[in-house]
Design a protein around this motif. Sequence first.
Motif, PDB file in Angstrom:
ATOM      1  N   TYR A  86       1.558  21.359 -19.679  1.00 14.21           N
ATOM      2  CA  TYR A  86       0.804  20.769 -18.576  1.00 14.21           C
ATOM      3  C   TYR A  86      -0.680  21.096 -18.785  1.00 14.21           C
ATOM      4  N   PRO A  87      -1.527  20.103 -19.062  1.00 16.64           N
ATOM      5  CA  PRO A  87      -2.950  20.367 -19.273  1.00 16.64           C
ATOM      6  C   PRO A  87      -3.685  20.618 -17.964  1.00 16.64           C
ATOM      7  N   VAL A  88      -4.472  21.694 -17.913  1.00 15.74           N
ATOM      8  CA  VAL A  88      -5.320  22.001 -16.759  1.00 15.74           C
ATOM      9  C   VAL A  88      -6.671  22.455 -17.309  1.00 15.74           C
ATOM     10  N   THR A  89      -7.750  21.854 -16.838  1.00 14.07           N
ATOM     11  CA  THR A  89      -9.079  22.118 -17.414  1.00 14.07           C
ATOM     12  C   THR A  89      -9.677  23.427 -16.918  1.00 14.07           C
ATOM     13  N   ASP A  90      -9.576  23.680 -15.616  1.00 17.47           N
ATOM     14  CA  ASP A  90     -10.177  24.864 -14.998  1.00 17.47           C
ATOM     15  C   ASP A  90      -9.260  26.068 -15.220  1.00 17.47           C
ATOM     16  N   GLU A  91      -9.722  27.066 -16.004  1.00 24.42           N
ATOM     17  CA  GLU A  91      -8.848  28.194 -16.348  1.00 24.42           C
ATOM     18  C   GLU A  91      -8.412  28.998 -15.129  1.00 24.42           C
ATOM     19  N   ARG A  92      -9.315  29.208 -14.167  1.00 24.48           N
ATOM     20  CA  ARG A  92      -8.936  29.968 -12.978  1.00 24.48           C
ATOM     21  C   ARG A  92      -7.821  29.243 -12.225  1.00 24.48           C
ATOM     22  N   SER A  93      -7.991  27.940 -12.059  1.00 22.65           N
ATOM     23  CA  SER A  93      -6.953  27.146 -11.409  1.00 22.65           C
ATOM     24  C   SER A  93      -5.671  27.133 -12.234  1.00 22.65           C
ATOM     25  N   ALA A  94      -5.807  27.081 -13.560  1.00 22.86           N
ATOM     26  CA  ALA A  94      -4.634  27.036 -14.445  1.00 22.86           C
ATOM     27  C   ALA A  94      -3.737  28.259 -14.243  1.00 22.86           C
ATOM     28  N   GLY A  95      -4.352  29.421 -14.071  1.00 22.87           N
ATOM     29  CA  GLY A  95      -3.554  30.624 -13.848  1.00 22.87           C
ATOM     30  C   GLY A  95      -2.675  30.501 -12.621  1.00 22.87           C
ATOM     31  N   PHE A  96      -3.234  29.932 -11.548  1.00 21.31           N
ATOM     32  CA  PHE A  96      -2.451  29.766 -10.330  1.00 21.31           C
ATOM     33  C   PHE A  96      -1.440  28.638 -10.465  1.00 21.31           C
ATOM     34  N   TYR A  97      -1.750  27.617 -11.260  1.00 21.53           N
ATOM     35  CA  TYR A  97      -0.747  26.592 -11.538  1.00 21.53           C
ATOM     36  C   TYR A  97       0.484  27.240 -12.172  1.00 21.53           C
ATOM     37  N   PRO A 145       9.711  32.825 -16.648  1.00 20.88           N
ATOM     38  CA  PRO A 145       8.376  33.032 -17.181  1.00 20.88           C
ATOM     39  C   PRO A 145       7.713  31.702 -17.533  1.00 20.88           C
ATOM     40  N   VAL A 146       6.416  31.614 -17.286  1.00 25.46           N
ATOM     41  CA  VAL A 146       5.636  30.432 -17.630  1.00 25.46           C
ATOM     42  C   VAL A 146       4.396  30.885 -18.397  1.00 25.46           C
ATOM     43  N   VAL A 147       4.064  30.154 -19.468  1.00 22.41           N
ATOM     44  CA  VAL A 147       2.896  30.464 -20.296  1.00 22.41           C
ATOM     45  C   VAL A 147       1.648  29.845 -19.681  1.00 22.41           C
ATOM     46  N   VAL A 148       0.535  30.562 -19.746  1.00 18.52           N
ATOM     47  CA  VAL A 148      -0.773  29.958 -19.522  1.00 18.52           C
ATOM     48  C   VAL A 148      -1.629  30.326 -20.728  1.00 18.52           C
ATOM     49  N   CYS A 149      -2.153  29.320 -21.420  1.00 17.54           N
ATOM     50  CA  CYS A 149      -2.836  29.522 -22.698  1.00 17.54           C
ATOM     51  C   CYS A 149      -4.301  29.127 -22.582  1.00 17.54           C
ATOM     52  N   VAL A 150      -5.197  30.048 -23.009  1.00 22.66           N
ATOM     53  CA  VAL A 150      -6.642  29.778 -22.961  1.00 22.66           C
ATOM     54  C   VAL A 150      -7.267  30.080 -24.317  1.00 22.66           C
ATOM     55  N   LEU A 186       4.222  35.851 -15.543  1.00 21.46           N
ATOM     56  CA  LEU A 186       3.299  35.008 -16.301  1.00 21.46           C
ATOM     57  C   LEU A 186       3.167  35.546 -17.725  1.00 21.46           C
ATOM     58  N   VAL A 187       3.100  34.637 -18.690  1.00 19.83           N
ATOM     59  CA  VAL A 187       2.839  35.017 -20.074  1.00 19.83           C
ATOM     60  C   VAL A 187       1.461  34.473 -20.438  1.00 19.83           C
ATOM     61  N   VAL A 188       0.470  35.347 -20.408  1.00 19.29           N
ATOM     62  CA  VAL A 188      -0.902  34.956 -20.742  1.00 19.29           C
ATOM     63  C   VAL A 188      -1.067  34.989 -22.252  1.00 19.29           C
ATOM     64  N   ILE A 189      -1.474  33.864 -22.835  1.00 18.12           N
ATOM     65  CA  ILE A 189      -1.727  33.791 -24.269  1.00 18.12           C
ATOM     66  C   ILE A 189      -3.181  33.395 -24.474  1.00 18.12           C
ATOM     67  N   ARG A 239      10.155  27.744 -21.279  1.00 16.00           N
ATOM     68  CA  ARG A 239      10.207  26.292 -21.426  1.00 16.00           C
ATOM     69  C   ARG A 239       9.008  25.555 -20.851  1.00 16.00           C
ATOM     70  N   HIS A 240       8.073  26.267 -20.211  1.00 16.53           N
ATOM     71  CA  HIS A 240       6.926  25.602 -19.581  1.00 16.53           C
ATOM     72  C   HIS A 240       5.634  26.333 -19.933  1.00 16.53           C
ATOM     73  N   ALA A 241       4.575  25.561 -20.176  1.00 12.98           N
ATOM     74  CA  ALA A 241       3.288  26.140 -20.549  1.00 12.98           C
ATOM     75  C   ALA A 241       2.149  25.337 -19.933  1.00 12.98           C
ATOM     76  N   VAL A 242       1.202  26.033 -19.333  1.00 12.96           N
ATOM     77  CA  VAL A 242      -0.037  25.432 -18.845  1.00 12.96           C
ATOM     78  C   VAL A 242      -1.098  25.669 -19.917  1.00 12.96           C
ATOM     79  N   CYS A 243      -1.724  24.608 -20.386  1.00 10.26           N
ATOM     80  CA  CYS A 243      -2.638  24.696 -21.528  1.00 10.26           C
ATOM     81  C   CYS A 243      -4.049  24.287 -21.127  1.00 10.26           C
ATOM     82  N   CYS A 244      -5.014  25.144 -21.456  1.00  8.44           N
ATOM     83  CA  CYS A 244      -6.426  24.862 -21.183  1.00  8.44           C
ATOM     84  C   CYS A 244      -7.125  24.438 -22.476  1.00  8.44           C
ATOM     85  N   PRO A 245      -8.211  23.681 -22.355  1.00  7.11           N
ATOM     86  CA  PRO A 245      -8.874  23.154 -23.554  1.00  7.11           C
ATOM     87  C   PRO A 245      -9.634  24.223 -24.328  1.00  7.11           C
TER      88      PRO A 245
END
Length: 527
Positions: free
Chosen positions: A47-58, A69-74, A97-100, A21-27
């Motif tokens: 949740y938009p996060v610009t810095d990919e390294r920081s996004a992973g920890f978010y 599980p939470v998605v982080v998409c790059v 973590l679900v890395v996409i 239900r939650h995803a951190v999205c990078c540009p």
Amino acid sequence: MYSNKENVNILTSLLVAHGIRHAVCCPGSRNAPIVHNLNVCPDIQCYPVTDERSAGFYALGMSQCLQQPVVVCVTSGTALLNLAPAVAEAYYQHIPLVVISADRPQAWIDQLDGQTLPQSDALGRFVKKAVSLPEPHDDESYWYCNRLVNEALLEKHAPVHINVPISEPFFDFSVAALPVERKIELLPADITNQTLSHVCRMFMQSKRPLLIAGQPMNPGYDEAVCLIGDDESYVPDLVLYIGGSIVSKRLKRFLRKAKETWVVNATGEVTDTFMNLTRVIQGDAAVVEDQIRFFLEQQPHPFVQKWETLLAKVSAHAAAYQPAYSEMAAVKCFETQLTLHSSCVPTVASEQSSSALFTLHYANSSAIRLANIFAQHSVYCNRGVNGIDGSLSTAAGFSVVTDENVFCVIGDLSFFYDQNALWNQNLKGNFRILLLNNGKGGIFNMLPGLEQSPVRDQFVAAEHHTSAEGICQQNDIVYLKAENMEQLQQGISTLLNLESSRPVLLEVFTDPAEDERVFKDYYKTLK
């Protein structure tokens, strides 16, 4: 409307089916179809996060908080590699973590095309499952795509990587609804009553059993082992290890003297921390721990009581010790005031937390060692594998998906390395930071022999003269500072009680030589 890319739609549908239900999205442009789908899907909060390294920890912090599980998409290229520190931490903490990652089509890899590199196995052994989806063109490739996504999402106790090649054109969002996809379910085996009874019986029948729980906390054990010295009567014959990383090297060395260790974890993973592992018990460690403690309440064990007496002595010393102004004083003052503050504030249940008033994150190195002395509650810390990397981002990510207060106690190198955690539109006033700034990596003052090197301060401890004030100004963070005991006490009170819609940071300036003296004096007076 959704993307017209079938593999992206299969992925989105199955994320929802598996309860994500939650995803951190990078540009990026290559991942735009994925990010578009995640944002328009009503079941997923982005949740938009610009810095990919920081996004992973978010995403790591969110998953810690939500226990989901939470998605982080790059996007494609080296963007994926920036997630490696967070993924490695998630691997050792068993966080799902679900890395996409979006990718170029396979035909263009290694052909000097822009932002292309072999992505399908880029995260190596730090993910339990890595799949690269086909772009379906017939029933078989569609089935294969569905199966690969299911296989990845069935892993519930570790990070996974789903690589998504996407051919041009990317920006066709003309599909009215997501497909209804086949969901493959796993029925995990649980620890049986028979096994649980056997573990408890063996523990109680041992002459010298010891129950050890690793991360988030094992307070007092480092000092206890220091007091024990060469007294072999404290060495256990059976260690029941409820998993998690242990901060104290002294404790780990001591427990390697034990006859055998049984480890309990949810994955059945072999973690031979004490080099004497004989059994791995797959199950819920909390259930085993609760049952053992129940047995001990009914029938106290003399060896366990012997250890409890020793730990009580350590606890009394920590409570009585009054450190001079230093990092140690800052942490003790913070923990003392936090306890008083918590006892005075009515408990308010939130959607994410049933009754907790606060959550506390400690960064690595000196910070977590001081927590092990003074904290009387569970804390989070990236002790799975990380050093100074990502502690602030992890706590920040935790804070954006809860209404409770989230505190982060962090040293200067960890803070400045991860300062982009504050460059984020999602942060709220519930995020509070206690920054311990002694102008270097103070832990390196504690390492015997390193003082003989003339490069210790500049090259090893990264000595500096940096303040967080400017960083706070540019990110609209309320800034406080302390340079003596009176300012420290007032600053911590403000940190705990100030009503604010924005995060609050208290920077405590100390002298590294005095920090070292006070820390050593604590152990000296213990004996």
